[in-house]
Scaffold this motif. Structure first.
Motif, mmCIF file in Angstrom:
data_model
loop_
_atom_site.group_PDB
_atom_site.id
_atom_site.type_symbol
_atom_site.label_atom_id
_atom_site.label_comp_id
_atom_site.label_asym_id
_atom_site.label_seq_id
_atom_site.Cartn_x
_atom_site.Cartn_y
_atom_site.Cartn_z
ATOM 1 N N GLY A 1 0.862 -1.182 0.000
ATOM 2 C CA GLY A 1 0.000 0.000 0.000
ATOM 3 C C GLY A 1 0.893 1.224 0.000
ATOM 4 O O GLY A 1 2.012 1.192 0.541
ATOM 5 N N GLU A 2 0.376 2.309 -0.594
ATOM 6 C CA GLU A 2 1.234 3.462 -0.813
ATOM 7 C C GLU A 2 1.733 4.066 0.503
ATOM 8 O O GLU A 2 2.904 4.398 0.643
ATOM 9 C CB GLU A 2 0.461 4.515 -1.619
ATOM 10 N N THR A 3 0.836 4.151 1.479
ATOM 11 C CA THR A 3 1.197 4.830 2.727
ATOM 12 C C THR A 3 2.351 4.114 3.436
ATOM 13 O O THR A 3 3.343 4.742 3.836
ATOM 14 C CB THR A 3 -0.024 4.880 3.674
ATOM 15 N N ARG A 4 2.234 2.790 3.554
ATOM 16 C CA ARG A 4 3.295 2.045 4.250
ATOM 17 C C ARG A 4 4.604 2.088 3.471
ATOM 18 O O ARG A 4 5.677 2.264 4.038
ATOM 19 C CB ARG A 4 2.856 0.594 4.473
ATOM 20 N N ALA A 5 4.490 1.909 2.149
ATOM 21 C CA ALA A 5 5.687 1.938 1.312
ATOM 22 C C ALA A 5 6.413 3.276 1.460
ATOM 23 O O ALA A 5 7.627 3.331 1.659
ATOM 24 C CB ALA A 5 5.311 1.692 -0.143
ATOM 25 N N LEU A 6 5.643 4.357 1.413
ATOM 26 C CA LEU A 6 6.259 5.686 1.495
ATOM 27 C C LEU A 6 6.901 5.916 2.856
ATOM 28 O O LEU A 6 7.971 6.530 2.952
ATOM 29 C CB LEU A 6 5.226 6.783 1.203
ATOM 30 N N SER A 7 6.260 5.428 3.920
ATOM 31 C CA SER A 7 6.856 5.676 5.238
ATOM 32 C C SER A 7 8.142 4.859 5.397
ATOM 33 O O SER A 7 9.098 5.318 6.019
ATOM 34 C CB SER A 7 5.846 5.412 6.362
ATOM 35 N N GLN A 8 8.185 3.658 4.807
ATOM 36 C CA GLN A 8 9.445 2.895 4.836
ATOM 37 C C GLN A 8 10.556 3.654 4.093
ATOM 38 O O GLN A 8 11.687 3.743 4.561
ATOM 39 C CB GLN A 8 9.261 1.519 4.177
ATOM 40 N N LEU A 9 10.194 4.182 2.931
ATOM 41 C CA LEU A 9 11.189 4.918 2.135
ATOM 42 C C LEU A 9 11.647 6.185 2.869
ATOM 43 O O LEU A 9 12.826 6.528 2.861
ATOM 44 C CB LEU A 9 10.610 5.279 0.766
ATOM 45 N N ALA A 10 10.685 6.840 3.515
ATOM 46 C CA ALA A 10 11.033 8.053 4.259
ATOM 47 C C ALA A 10 11.989 7.704 5.398
ATOM 48 O O ALA A 10 12.948 8.431 5.666
ATOM 49 C CB ALA A 10 9.769 8.719 4.798
ATOM 50 N N ALA A 11 11.754 6.561 6.037
ATOM 51 C CA ALA A 11 12.610 6.135 7.142
ATOM 52 C C ALA A 11 14.039 5.873 6.657
ATOM 53 O O ALA A 11 15.007 6.091 7.375
ATOM 54 C CB ALA A 11 12.032 4.883 7.798
ATOM 55 N N LEU A 12 14.157 5.423 5.388
ATOM 56 C CA LEU A 12 15.490 5.198 4.823
ATOM 57 C C LEU A 12 16.204 6.506 4.488
ATOM 58 O O LEU A 12 17.396 6.517 4.209
ATOM 59 C CB LEU A 12 15.382 4.366 3.541
ATOM 60 N N GLY A 13 15.431 7.583 4.448
ATOM 61 C CA GLY A 13 16.051 8.885 4.212
ATOM 62 C C GLY A 13 15.855 9.426 2.804
ATOM 63 O O GLY A 13 16.531 10.361 2.378
ATOM 64 N N LEU A 14 14.897 8.858 2.049
ATOM 65 C CA LEU A 14 14.625 9.409 0.712
ATOM 66 C C LEU A 14 13.921 10.744 0.851
ATOM 67 O O LEU A 14 13.037 10.897 1.703
ATOM 68 C CB LEU A 14 13.752 8.452 -0.111
ATOM 69 N N THR A 15 14.299 11.696 0.021
ATOM 70 C CA THR A 15 13.744 13.040 0.198
ATOM 71 C C THR A 15 12.756 13.447 -0.886
ATOM 72 O O THR A 15 12.015 14.398 -0.721
ATOM 73 C CB THR A 15 14.883 14.082 0.213
#
Lengths: 507, 236
Positions: A372-386
């Protein structure tokens, strides 16, 4: 004459028009007034009816009414009125037995008044000819409201030795005569005809049943110091006694009566875009085309009034208006074309890049679907993608890679894809794409510089021939109408030329 | 043009203060040079620029320039009738050596170049506009006015902070009005083109953010008849 002399002359002409004002000649026209009155009744009557049913009759009636104003030449020189009236009669007889008694009476009156238009020359034509003879054909120019009117009026007036031109042609070529006769009311012409005049004297001629007599001004005029206000002088010509007192039926304004586009998709209630979709408006284009214009990158426009070298500009989407000329490629969009060309430039590594690109894009899509988009995005944000707002665009096959090196590397890591060779190939593809899109732009510029702009203005569209491989040709085309409705279309459908009959009653 | 000439220290002092390989601009009687400074030999009275020696006494002005540069030599531009009238000719070497980099023209690049080659005339004398504006050019060893292509302006934004004034020439350039934050912005629109969007956008910007400014009273400029001018200021 050099450019400075030219500019000085233009300012002198502006000065003269400001001092002398312009003439508006309203010509009495009984058959036209009767037809106009029938069109008004029809428009008022059908306002509350299902639009699909009446679409063609109303469209056709407005078109004929518009042509009466812009092309008042005698009937033997007027195939557009002739064909318009016969379309209208055909459409009337198709409808009249299927509708209520009241409706059928309105249709009958419309058809009868239309038929009568064919029996005599429109009075404006006589007044126009008289004026030309009085002044001498070499001393005046006839200004037509659109390209069809240029062709129609020219067919009639050529043998009288007077030139006919559109405002665009006059602005570009200049004209060294003292008087311009505009066929139609000011509303039918761009404001530049009065605010940047090409002649010292300007007269508009139109039938007196046309009610909007306002004079356009430049966008700045009402706020500006030195704002140009043009004084109108009204004249009425013809027999006022049996005149065409305009019968107004309720709230019908000129805006309801001028030719209008047909939007093939009925208005839909607003919804949200699904993944892969963009919000867009349908734009009707000259030549029987349309396309969906999304609110994205700037779009190529052509300005035929400019000299070669300066004709192409990149216009913001919200600056695209009716009469803007757009430059669109056949088949593929720019994005697709430059991607294809970039792939070709990759040479032997073409298959490698295609497969590594497909791999990371497919994996990204699969992850987004699974998490799902929300979970995927929060994982990516946690990795530091800007640059997470771009994730949607990264899936687009024609996008080579995320712009940020760091984000791209982190993304590949998250997708469990080894950094190389994917990173290197995608970077190379992006570089090749930049080169390919510069090539395409240069080719389009050459093609537009070589184009005959008078054909573009006359026909509304010009096909630009392909010169080299990877360039399938393009279309320069005038915007005829922009839909008031927002639709959601697949991203890859946006800005692609399609056949469309919605402009049938516009051109 | 109205700005006072830069005050440069004597060439000898500048040369002594420079470290080796600093990019510099020098002006002699006949040439404008950009080069890397290599050293100064006071005994022999020589200035070494990029390996070439110049007679120190014949160098009228010398200044370090902030940006790295390619080695260029350009015949000196002499002040013409308009520059003389404006009182600019007396400090000419200093002006050429360290011109303000505070002005930009944005439009169709080829036309801007062509237009800066037009002459201004007074009586029987004339002077090219380019010697007043000193437009950027790949071969120009000194420049004051930046030229930008409106088509590619997206890539150049934001503009350098040193800019004080910008001219947006034409419809495409005028679309960027709201993106320009220099003290003075002049947008030039052509009424003869059918598309009035550029003017509408300017009026919309004025209505949403602008404060009235009278060109006649505040700027003391009365538009020539036939020119419609709208002046306003925007808080930044």
């Amino acid at each position: 004459m050099n450019r400075i002399d030219d500019a000085m002359k233009r300012y002198a002409l502006t000065q003269e028009i400001i001092e002398n004002g312009i003439e508006l000649v309203r010509v009495s026209d009984s058959p036209g007034a009767r037809f106009d009155s029938a069109v008004r009744k029809l428009v008022l009557h059908t306002q509350s009816e299902p639009p699909d049913y009446w679409m063609d009759l109303v469209g056709c009636a407005r078109a004929v009414r518009g042509r009466l104003i812009t092309q008042p030449q005698p009937i033997e020189f007027n195939p557009s009125i002739d064909s318009g009236v016969s379309d209208l009669i055909k459409e009337s007889s198709r409808l009249k037995h299927r509708v209520s008694h009241e409706s059928s009476q309105i249709i009958r009156e419309l058809a009868k008044s239309a038929e009568d238009l064919l029996s005599s020359a429109p009075p404006v034509s006589e007044i126009l000819l008289e004026s030309i003879r009085e002044l001498g054909p070499e001393k005046c120019v006839i200004v037509a409201a659109n390209s069809a009117a240029v062709a129609g009026l020219d067919r009639w007036l050529r043998k009288h030795g007077v030139s006919v031109a559109s405002v665009g042609q006059l602005q570009r070529d200049g004209m060294f005569v003292s008087q311009a006769y505009a066929v139609g009311p000011p509303r039918f012409f761009p404001s530049s005809l009065v605010t940047a005049p090409i002649t010292a004297a300007l007269t508009y001629l139109f039938p007196s049943w046309f009610t909007d007599r306002s004079i356009p001004s430049s966008a700045l005029a009402s706020h500006a110091e030195g704002g140009i206000q043009i004084r109108p002088r009204f004249y009425s010509v013809g027999d006022a006694s049996k005149s065409d007192e305009v019968i107004t039926y309720g709230a019908i304004s000129e805006a309801d009566l001028i030719p209008q586009p047909i939007w093939s998709t009925p208005p839909v209630t607003l919804k949200r875009a699904r993944p892969g979709e963009v919000a867009a408006r349908r734009v009707l284009l000259s030549g029987g085309y349309s396309m969906f214009l999304d609110d994205g990158d700037r779009i190529r426009a052509v300005d035929p009034t400019q000299q070669p070298g300066g004709r192409i500009s990149y216009t913001h989407v919200d600056s695209v208006k009716i009469d803007t000329y757009l430059l669109l490629r056949d088949g593929a969009t720019d994005r697709q074309a430059s991607y294809d060309a970039a792939l070709a430039l990759m040479g032997a590594r073409r298959d490698d890049v295609a497969s590594t690109q497909a791999e990371w894009k497919n994996k990204l899509q699969a992850r987004l679907n699974r998490l799902g988009e929300t979970r995927a995005l929060s994982q990516l944000a946690a990795l530091g993608l800007t640059t997470l707002d771009r994730v949607e665009a990264w899936i687009d096959p024609t996008l080579a890679r995320p712009k940020s090196d760091r984000d791209f590397a982190l993304l590949l890591e998250w997708l469990d894809i080894p950094l190389q060779p994917t990173f290197r190939l995608a970077t190379d593809l992006a570089r090749k794409r930049a080169r390919a899109s510069a090539n395409i732009a240069a080719q389009l510029e050459d093609a537009v510089d070589a184009m005959d702009v008078s054909v573009l203005e006359r026909d509304g569209h010009v096909r630009l021939a392909a010169k080299s491989t990877g360039f399938r040709g393009a279309l320069a085309t005038r915007v005829l109408a922009i839909s008031p409705n927002i639709e959601f279309v697949q991203r890859h459908e946006a800005r692609v030329l399609m056949q469309d009959r919605g402009a049938k009653w516009l051109e | 043009m109205a700005s006072p000439a830069p005050v440069l220290p004597p060439v000898r002092d500048v040369a002594l203060s420079l470290s080796v390989d600093t990019p510099v601009r020098a002006v002699t009687q006949s040439t404008v040079i950009t080069e890397n400074f290599r050293g100064v030999d006071l005994d022999r009275g020589r200035l070494n620029l990029g390996g070439y020696e110049w007679i120190l006494d014949k160098v009228d002005a010398l200044t370090p320039i902030p940006h790295p540069t390619t080695a260029l030599r350009q015949p000196i531009i002499r002040p013409g009738v308009i520059c003389q009238m404006a009182g600019m000719s007396s400090d000419w070497a200093a002006r050429l050596c360290s011109p303000p980099e505070d002005f930009a023209l944005i439009g169709t690049l080829s036309w801007l170049r062509e237009n800066t080659n037009v002459f201004l005339a007074r009586g029987s004398e004339r002077e090219p506009i380019s010697s007043i504006l000193l437009p950027t050019h790949p071969d120009a060893a000194t420049w004051s006015t930046r030229l930008y292509s409106a088509l590619k302006l997206d890539d150049d934004l934001p503009l350098p902070e040193s800019l004080q004034g910008v001219v947006l020439d034409g419809t495409t350039a005028a679309q960027y009005l709201a993106a320009i934050e220099t003290k003075v912005v002049i947008a030039i629109l052509d009424r003869s083109i059918a598309d009035q969007t550029a003017g509408e956008n300017v009026v919309q910007y004025y209505n949403s953010r602008g404060n009235p400014l009278s060109l006649k009273h505040d700027v003391r400029w009365t538009p020539t008849p036939g020119i419609e001018a709208l002046g306003f200021w925007i808080p930044l």
